[in-house]
Scaffold this motif. Structure first.
Motif, short mmCIF file in Angstrom:
data_model
loop_
_atom_site.label_atom_id
_atom_site.label_comp_id
_atom_site.label_asym_id
_atom_site.label_seq_id
_atom_site.Cartn_x
_atom_site.Cartn_y
_atom_site.Cartn_z
N ALA A 249 0.84 -1.21 0.00
CA ALA A 249 0.00 0.00 0.00
C ALA A 249 0.87 1.26 0.00
CB ALA A 249 -0.93 -0.01 1.21
N GLU A 250 1.93 1.22 0.78
CA GLU A 250 2.84 2.37 0.86
C GLU A 250 3.52 2.60 -0.51
OE1 GLU A 250 3.54 4.55 3.15
OE2 GLU A 250 5.28 5.40 2.10
N ALA A 251 3.99 1.52 -1.13
CA ALA A 251 4.67 1.65 -2.43
C ALA A 251 3.69 2.11 -3.51
CB ALA A 251 5.32 0.31 -2.81
N VAL A 252 2.44 1.64 -3.43
CA VAL A 252 1.43 2.06 -4.41
C VAL A 252 1.17 3.56 -4.25
CG1 VAL A 252 -1.05 1.87 -5.01
CG2 VAL A 252 0.32 -0.20 -4.66
N ALA A 253 1.05 4.01 -3.00
CA ALA A 253 0.80 5.44 -2.74
C ALA A 253 1.96 6.29 -3.30
CB ALA A 253 0.62 5.68 -1.24
N GLN A 254 3.17 5.80 -3.09
CA GLN A 254 4.35 6.55 -3.59
C GLN A 254 4.39 6.58 -5.12
OE1 GLN A 254 8.16 5.74 -2.00
NE2 GLN A 254 7.49 5.93 0.12
N MET A 255 3.99 5.45 -5.71
CA MET A 255 3.99 5.38 -7.18
C MET A 255 3.00 6.40 -7.76
SD MET A 255 3.35 1.99 -9.49
CE MET A 255 4.89 1.16 -9.26
N LYS A 256 1.86 6.52 -7.07
CA LYS A 256 0.85 7.49 -7.54
C LYS A 256 1.38 8.90 -7.41
CE LYS A 256 -3.18 4.79 -6.45
NZ LYS A 256 -4.33 4.56 -5.60
N GLU A 257 2.01 9.14 -6.25
CA GLU A 257 2.50 10.50 -5.98
C GLU A 257 3.64 10.88 -6.94
OE1 GLU A 257 2.96 11.27 -1.70
OE2 GLU A 257 4.65 12.52 -2.33
N LYS A 258 4.59 9.98 -7.06
CA LYS A 258 5.79 10.33 -7.84
C LYS A 258 5.57 10.23 -9.35
CE LYS A 258 9.38 9.05 -4.55
NZ LYS A 258 10.06 7.85 -4.11
N HIS A 259 4.79 9.23 -9.76
CA HIS A 259 4.69 8.96 -11.20
C HIS A 259 3.28 9.11 -11.75
CE1 HIS A 259 8.77 7.36 -11.03
NE2 HIS A 259 8.41 6.68 -9.96
N ASN A 260 2.33 9.47 -10.88
CA ASN A 260 0.93 9.57 -11.29
C ASN A 260 0.48 8.28 -12.00
OD1 ASN A 260 -1.54 10.77 -11.60
ND2 ASN A 260 -1.01 11.73 -13.57
N TYR A 261 0.89 7.16 -11.41
CA TYR A 261 0.62 5.85 -12.04
C TYR A 261 0.00 4.91 -11.01
CZ TYR A 261 1.48 1.85 -15.11
OH TYR A 261 1.33 0.76 -15.92
N THR A 262 -1.06 4.22 -11.40
CA THR A 262 -1.75 3.30 -10.49
C THR A 262 -1.64 1.87 -11.04
OG1 THR A 262 -3.32 5.02 -9.91
CG2 THR A 262 -3.97 2.77 -9.38
N PRO A 263 -1.11 0.94 -10.24
CA PRO A 263 -1.07 -0.46 -10.72
C PRO A 263 -2.49 -0.99 -10.98
CG PRO A 263 0.23 -0.19 -8.70
CD PRO A 263 -0.53 1.09 -8.90
N GLY A 264 -2.61 -1.84 -11.99
CA GLY A 264 -3.93 -2.39 -12.33
C GLY A 264 -3.89 -3.91 -12.45
N LEU A 265 -4.90 -4.55 -11.89
CA LEU A 265 -5.01 -6.02 -11.97
C LEU A 265 -6.34 -6.39 -12.64
CD1 LEU A 265 -3.99 -8.91 -11.04
CD2 LEU A 265 -5.49 -8.61 -9.06
N ALA A 266 -6.28 -7.24 -13.65
CA ALA A 266 -7.51 -7.75 -14.26
C ALA A 266 -7.72 -9.19 -13.83
CB ALA A 266 -7.39 -7.68 -15.79
N THR A 267 -8.93 -9.50 -13.42
CA THR A 267 -9.25 -10.90 -13.09
C THR A 267 -10.16 -11.46 -14.19
OG1 THR A 267 -11.15 -10.20 -11.76
CG2 THR A 267 -9.09 -10.56 -10.59
N VAL A 268 -9.93 -12.72 -14.51
CA VAL A 268 -10.76 -13.39 -15.51
C VAL A 268 -11.36 -14.63 -14.86
CG1 VAL A 268 -10.79 -14.55 -17.75
CG2 VAL A 268 -9.29 -12.56 -17.40
N LEU A 269 -12.68 -14.62 -14.77
CA LEU A 269 -13.39 -15.76 -14.18
C LEU A 269 -14.24 -16.38 -15.28
CD1 LEU A 269 -14.41 -17.34 -11.63
CD2 LEU A 269 -16.12 -15.54 -11.35
N VAL A 270 -14.09 -17.68 -15.49
CA VAL A 270 -14.92 -18.35 -16.49
C VAL A 270 -15.87 -19.30 -15.76
CG1 VAL A 270 -14.94 -19.68 -18.64
CG2 VAL A 270 -12.97 -18.23 -18.10
N GLY A 271 -17.16 -19.05 -15.91
CA GLY A 271 -18.15 -19.90 -15.25
C GLY A 271 -18.55 -19.34 -13.90
N GLU A 272 -19.35 -20.14 -13.18
CA GLU A 272 -19.92 -19.63 -11.93
C GLU A 272 -19.56 -20.46 -10.72
OE1 GLU A 272 -23.70 -19.87 -13.59
OE2 GLU A 272 -23.11 -18.24 -14.94
N ASP A 273 -18.43 -21.14 -10.75
CA ASP A 273 -18.04 -21.92 -9.58
C ASP A 273 -18.00 -21.00 -8.36
OD1 ASP A 273 -16.82 -24.23 -8.19
OD2 ASP A 273 -15.12 -22.87 -8.05
#
Ligand code: NDP
Length: 293
Positions: A20-44
């Protein structure tokens, strides 16, 4: 109980705070937010729950998350097209395809499609291959084994020169765990369902990692005194005293093992919380790789 309790909740909280701390710094210094995409197939339902908890954790740590759900009868082409789209999306650093996929899909082909630099689960064959090879390092280490290594480090367990026995050889836990421990200079034995005398192997182990999926299979009298036990197993057993009718136990019988071991993880509260924490760490790393380009 004489063993030191290895507290996965505490270690996972520390890893999450660092992310969380490194993400906050990345936003502050580089105006960049890490992104994660999840892919779920089906309804298990279990898979849907895992995906939701990963998305919630992203929100908590300031990581951008996007969920994609495809129907249970999605074609191979549909899944691979979605992954290709996410590969090309500059706002997405990590792609997590929730396993297992429905049986009609070719899991290996889907995992092969994920861009190596977005393979935050660490399951791409190239990442696994690099993990296996001397002098090579994968971009990402599979989350559960990475979490086990973090727990061993936190507990101060000496890995260099130790005898390590891994029970289980799955692609997602047992096998990468064995590779990580040998990279850290342990002498590693991998046991599985065809192993002739499991106790004989366990009795010489300084480190035991249990990833079997068999409730309380490993008992204290099968272990060497002072051993460090990492219990990956999560098994439901009936328990009428609880409202939900069951409790969770590991692959190791905790009470008897804790009398013999030097250190041990509980279930729940051991390896479990580490898996998502390490996924968050891998997503941060993927964003750092993207930023460095
Ligand atoms: P798999 O079913 O893929 O693998 C189980 C392994 O255990 C196999 O290699 C199998 O051998 C071995 N095995 C089965 N019976 C025996 C036996 N009698 N003696 C020795 N070895 C045996 O399971 P996973 O690796 O996916 O998961 C293992 C456990 O970890 C499960 O309880 C799962 O829920 C849990 N888990 C927990 C996670 C967490 O975040 N804490 C994450 C992932 C899993 P063989 O290869 O010969 O069949």
């Amino acid at each position: 109980m004489s063993a030191q309790l290895i507290d996965g909740k505490k270690v996972a909280a520390r890893v999450r705070d660092e992310v969380a701390e490194a993400v906050a710094q990345m936003k502050e210094k580089h105006n960049y937010t890490p992104g994660l995409a999840t892919v779920l197939v089906g309804e298990d339902p279990a898979s849907a729950t895992y995906v939701r908890s990963k998305q919630r954790m992203c929100e908590r740590l300031g990581i951008h998350s996007v969920g994609h759900t495809l129907s249970a009868d999605a074609t191979q082409e549909e899944v691979e097209t979605l992954v290709a789209k996410l590969n090309a999306d500059p706002n997405i650093n990590g792609i997590l395809v929730q396993l297992p996929l429905p049986k009609h899909l070719d899991e290996e082909a889907v995992l092969n499609t994920i861009d190596l630099e977005k393979d935050v689960d660490g399951f791409h064959p190239v990442n696994i291959g690099r993990l296996a090879m001397k002098g090579r390092d994968p971009l990402f280490i599979p989350c559960t084994p990475a979490g086990c290594m973090e727990l061993l480090a936190d507990a101060g367990v000496e890995i260099n020169g130790a005898e390590a026995v891994i029970v289980g050889r799955s692609n997602i836990v047992g096998l990468p765990m064995a590779m990580l421990l040998q990279k850290a200079n342990a002498t590693v034995t991998i046991c599985h369902s065809r192993t002739k005398d499991l106790t004989e192997h366990l009795k010489r182990a300084d480190i035991v990692v249990a990833a079997i999926g068999w409730a309380e299979m490993i008992k204290g009298d099968m272990l060497k005194p002072g051993v460090a036990v990492i219990d990956v197993g999560i098994n439901r057993v009936d328990d009428d005293t609880r409202e939900r009718g069951y409790k969770l136990v590991g692959d190791v019988e905790f009470d008897s093992a804790a009398e013999v071991a030097g250190a041990i993880t509980p279930v729940p509260g051991g390896v479990g919380p580490m898996t998502i924490a390490m996924l968050m760490k891998n997503t941060l790393r993927a964003a750092e790789i993207a930023l460095a380009k």
